[in-house]
Motif scaffolding. Structure first.
Motif, PDB file in Angstrom:
ATOM      1  N   THR A  95     102.659 -29.249   4.672  1.00 21.63           N
ATOM      2  CA  THR A  95     101.883 -30.440   4.325  1.00 21.63           C
ATOM      3  C   THR A  95     101.100 -30.116   3.071  1.00 21.63           C
ATOM      4  OG1 THR A  95     101.706 -31.134   6.635  1.00 21.63           O
ATOM      5  CG2 THR A  95     100.115 -32.059   5.083  1.00 21.63           C
ATOM      6  N   LEU A  96     101.358 -30.875   2.015  1.00 22.59           N
ATOM      7  CA  LEU A  96     100.824 -30.595   0.689  1.00 22.59           C
ATOM      8  C   LEU A  96      99.806 -31.673   0.357  1.00 22.59           C
ATOM      9  CD1 LEU A  96     104.383 -29.914  -0.654  1.00 22.59           C
ATOM     10  CD2 LEU A  96     102.735 -28.204   0.134  1.00 22.59           C
ATOM     11  N   GLU A 124     103.433 -23.117  10.085  1.00 22.39           N
ATOM     12  CA  GLU A 124     102.906 -24.432   9.723  1.00 22.39           C
ATOM     13  C   GLU A 124     101.956 -24.269   8.530  1.00 22.39           C
ATOM     14  OE1 GLU A 124     100.037 -27.939  11.573  1.00 22.39           O
ATOM     15  OE2 GLU A 124     101.081 -26.563  12.931  1.00 22.39           O
ATOM     16  N   PHE A 125     102.449 -24.622   7.349  1.00 23.96           N
ATOM     17  CA  PHE A 125     101.673 -24.471   6.122  1.00 23.96           C
ATOM     18  C   PHE A 125     100.925 -25.762   5.795  1.00 23.96           C
ATOM     19  CE2 PHE A 125     104.961 -21.195   5.355  1.00 23.96           C
ATOM     20  CZ  PHE A 125     104.160 -20.136   4.966  1.00 23.96           C
ATOM     21  N   GLU A 126      99.683 -25.604   5.345  1.00 27.22           N
ATOM     22  CA  GLU A 126      98.926 -26.680   4.725  1.00 27.22           C
ATOM     23  C   GLU A 126      98.410 -26.131   3.399  1.00 27.22           C
ATOM     24  OE1 GLU A 126      96.496 -28.937   8.139  1.00 27.22           O
ATOM     25  OE2 GLU A 126      96.412 -26.733   8.271  1.00 27.22           O
ATOM     26  N   ALA A 138     100.373 -35.453   1.212  1.00 27.15           N
ATOM     27  CA  ALA A 138      99.195 -36.243   1.562  1.00 27.15           C
ATOM     28  C   ALA A 138      98.452 -36.542   0.267  1.00 27.15           C
ATOM     29  CB  ALA A 138      98.300 -35.488   2.538  1.00 27.15           C
ATOM     30  N   GLY A 139      98.368 -37.818  -0.100  1.00 28.71           N
ATOM     31  CA  GLY A 139      97.885 -38.179  -1.422  1.00 28.71           C
ATOM     32  C   GLY A 139      99.060 -38.346  -2.363  1.00 28.71           C
ATOM     33  N   ALA A 179     107.498 -23.880  -3.629  1.00 28.16           N
ATOM     34  CA  ALA A 179     107.934 -22.805  -2.727  1.00 28.16           C
ATOM     35  C   ALA A 179     107.867 -23.257  -1.272  1.00 28.16           C
ATOM     36  CB  ALA A 179     107.065 -21.565  -2.943  1.00 28.16           C
ATOM     37  N   LEU A 180     106.739 -23.852  -0.891  1.00 29.21           N
ATOM     38  CA  LEU A 180     106.579 -24.290   0.494  1.00 29.21           C
ATOM     39  C   LEU A 180     107.514 -25.451   0.819  1.00 29.21           C
ATOM     40  CD1 LEU A 180     102.684 -24.081   0.856  1.00 29.21           C
ATOM     41  CD2 LEU A 180     104.403 -22.353   1.424  1.00 29.21           C
ATOM     42  N   THR A 181     107.731 -26.316  -0.160  1.00 27.35           N
ATOM     43  CA  THR A 181     108.672 -27.427   0.033  1.00 27.35           C
ATOM     44  C   THR A 181     110.059 -26.908   0.345  1.00 27.35           C
ATOM     45  OG1 THR A 181     107.441 -28.929  -1.418  1.00 27.35           O
ATOM     46  CG2 THR A 181     109.776 -29.380  -1.117  1.00 27.35           C
ATOM     47  N   LEU A 182     110.526 -25.958  -0.446  1.00 28.19           N
ATOM     48  CA  LEU A 182     111.875 -25.421  -0.230  1.00 28.19           C
ATOM     49  C   LEU A 182     111.981 -24.734   1.120  1.00 28.19           C
ATOM     50  CD1 LEU A 182     114.697 -24.947  -1.262  1.00 28.19           C
ATOM     51  CD2 LEU A 182     113.874 -22.937  -2.491  1.00 28.19           C
ATOM     52  N   MET A 183     110.954 -23.995   1.499  1.00 23.88           N
ATOM     53  CA  MET A 183     110.977 -23.319   2.795  1.00 23.88           C
ATOM     54  C   MET A 183     111.059 -24.334   3.936  1.00 23.88           C
ATOM     55  SD  MET A 183     108.231 -20.223   2.117  1.00 23.88           S
ATOM     56  CE  MET A 183     108.397 -19.533   3.772  1.00 23.88           C
TER      57      MET A 183
END
Length: 530
Positions: free
Chosen positions: A152-153, A120-122, A79-80, A138-142
């Motif tokens: 969602t980053l 569900e990570f933000e 996002a962004g 890290a969150l992307t790979l997971m």
């Protein structure tokens, strides 16, 4: 959006795609949405395995999903615009979604895939944050590994209202299933340790099963790495037990005083050190391994025992302690209450969140003055508060600071309290040390830059000699008062806390450990000879 160099680099990277990927954007009518469209169209034009579509319906605009065309259940959302420090994260997301294997141990990938909980990570990042990419990646790979995990980053500058409504005042800031999860830098392994309830027991079992080391280095910063390379090259089986590989380097931005290296950044240097360590077959790197107590050997040549927080026990004939130091806290009312709610320690990471606001920097040494200079270009106003009667920073930094129109400097001023409304910082109180009079300063952020404290509390009952400041007392060869125990870097009495000094001291400690080992036979060998 992409200059010629970035375009060529990205085109080269995309040749590694194995499967088609889709970019699905949710856009509005604003300028950032137009820039996002331009970026995605440029990416799609670079490779026939990449397609972009603009019919997404997510509430966050602009945002876009990256997913594998053959499996829409695994996706990550930005996002962004992920530019600046996050451009590498964008490239990796594209590659991983397209089937290019990550440089991660297979057992870690298996651990991610085996997670059976919906997560569900933000996560909020800033484009100038050098600590954020590790968390983003890290969150992307997971998310791209396990369909039960989403990420969602969010670039905080684009979604400022959202940042304010969730009281995000320091990045990286991670939420899990709608509630705060962690503030600060985390590696992939650290994230897994928090969400996988059985991870600690597995790690303890794995560590305890290791054979004794000839040299065990405690700490994975510059000093510890230098020591391990020297002992490994001497042919000794070497272990590194690191609570956080890289140590303070992970939080250091520009490095311009390392001989032979005109400029680098802490995270990059950490990566280089890790690659060098992994290239040595004689070194066993154990990250996220936190020491709890030290039980010294009862006689020269015997085994020292390192008891870990997770219950594991590591044994070694010699130890090199290089546990580094951490930011010193002010220790005043309100500091811990408002940590990550306006109280911060990394101006590079968190400065952009205070754009246009009033902040204070506590500390008049080089770090404090450099922080004030950096922040003055972002925030509305900076008040620098120094306890001493004069600033202690290099004169060139002082001159630069005093030339800035939106900076006030207070000397001979003691910060006594950080105040706020319970949710975020609203000001600080300082005492004029000359008159004794107290003053209130209204502001929204406080950046603490008052030096370091050694990470040695866990050694208090070990019999190791510590200085009044908690530093490990060593001689000119890096030896402590305990036979076979050596130390190096910021946790010791060495007067200058610098990267290059830690590296030199780590090397010296390693050579001293080598000398110790060749002069003291292993206790079991002596017993067998008798």
């Amino acid at each position: 959006m992409l200059d010629a160099t970035m375009t060529q680099q990205l085109k080269t990277y995309l040749e590694n795609l194995r499967e088609p990927i889709e970019l699905v954007a949710s856009l509005g009518d604003d300028d950032k949405s137009a820039q996002t469209r331009e970026l995605l169209e440029e990416i799609a034009a670079l490779h026939d395995k990449v397609t972009a579509q603009f019919d997404g319906t997510d509430d966050r605009k602009p945002s876009f999903v990256i997913r594998r065309a053959s499996d829409a259940t695994k996706w990550v959302r930005f996002a962004g615009l992920p530019m600046g420090h996050e451009f590498t994260s964008l490239v990796l997301a594209l590659l991983w979604a397209g089937g290019h294997p990550p440089k991660v141990e297979q057992d870690v990938i298996d651990q991610i895939a085996d997670l059976e909980e919906d997560l569900e990570f933000e996560m909020y990042f800033s484009l100038s944050c050098h600590n954020c990419p590790d968390v983003v990646q890290a969150l992307t790979l997971m998310a791209l590994t396990n369909p039960r995990i989403t990420a969602t980053l969010i670039e905080g500058g684009t979604f400022k209202d959202e940042v304010d409504s969730r009281d995000v005042m320091a990045v990286p800031a991670t939420f899990l299933n709608g509630v705060p999860f962690f503030n600060g830098k985390m590696s992939l392994e650290e994230v897994l340790a928090k969400v996988d309830t059985g991870a600690s027991d597995k790690a303890a079992e794995k560590l305890s099963a290791k054979d004794p080391f000839e040299v065990l280095v405690v700490g994975g910063g510059p000093g510890g790495v230098a020591a391990s390379i020297y002992t490994a090259r001497k042919g000794f089986r070497t272990g590194i037990a690191a609570e956080r590989f890289g140590g303070q380097l992970n939080d250091t931005l520009g490095i311009e005083n390392l001989p032979g290296t005109e400029y680098t950044e802490g995270p990059k240097l950490t990566t280089n050190l890790e690659q060098q360590v992994k290239a040595q077959d004689a070194i066993d790197l154990m990250n996220l391994a936190t020491a709890k107590t030290l039980v010294p050997a009862s006689n020269p040549g015997g085994m020292h025992e390192l008891h870990m927080e997770n219950g594991a026990v590591l044994k070694a004939r010699s130890l090199i302690l290089s546990t580094g130091a951490r930011w010193r806290a002010l220790g005043v009312p309100g500091e811990q209450d408002y940590r990550n709610k306006g109280v911060a320690y990394c101006p590079h990471c968190d400065g952009p969140l205070f754009k246009g606001k009033r902040v204070a920097v506590i500390g008049g040494g080089n770090s404090g003055v450099e922080a004030a200079i950096d922040l003055a270009g972002i925030v509305g106003h900076v008040t620098l508060v120094e306890f001493d009667t004069a600033l202690r920073a290099d004169q060139v930094l002082q001159d630069k600071l005093r030339s800035m129109k939106n900076v006030d400097v207070l000397v001979n001023a003691q910060t006594t309290e950080i105040t706020g409304d319970g949710n975020r910082v609203g000001g600080l109180v300082y005492k004029d040390r000359a008159s004794g009079e107290e003053h209130d300063v209204e502001l929204e952020g406080v950046f603490v830059q008052i030096g370091l404290v050694p990470n040695t509390e866990w050694l208090a009952d070990s019999g190791l000699e510590l200085s009044k400041h908690g530093e490990i007392v060593i001689d000119s060869k890096g030896a402590s008062n305990l036979p076979g125990v050596f130390a190096a870097g910021d946790c010791t009495t060495v007067p200058y806390k610098q990267i290059v000094v830690a590296m030199g001291q780590g090397s010296a400690a390693a050579l001293s450990a080598f000398d110790y080992l060749i002069r003291n036979e292993a206790a079991e060998d002596v017993a067998q000879a008798a």
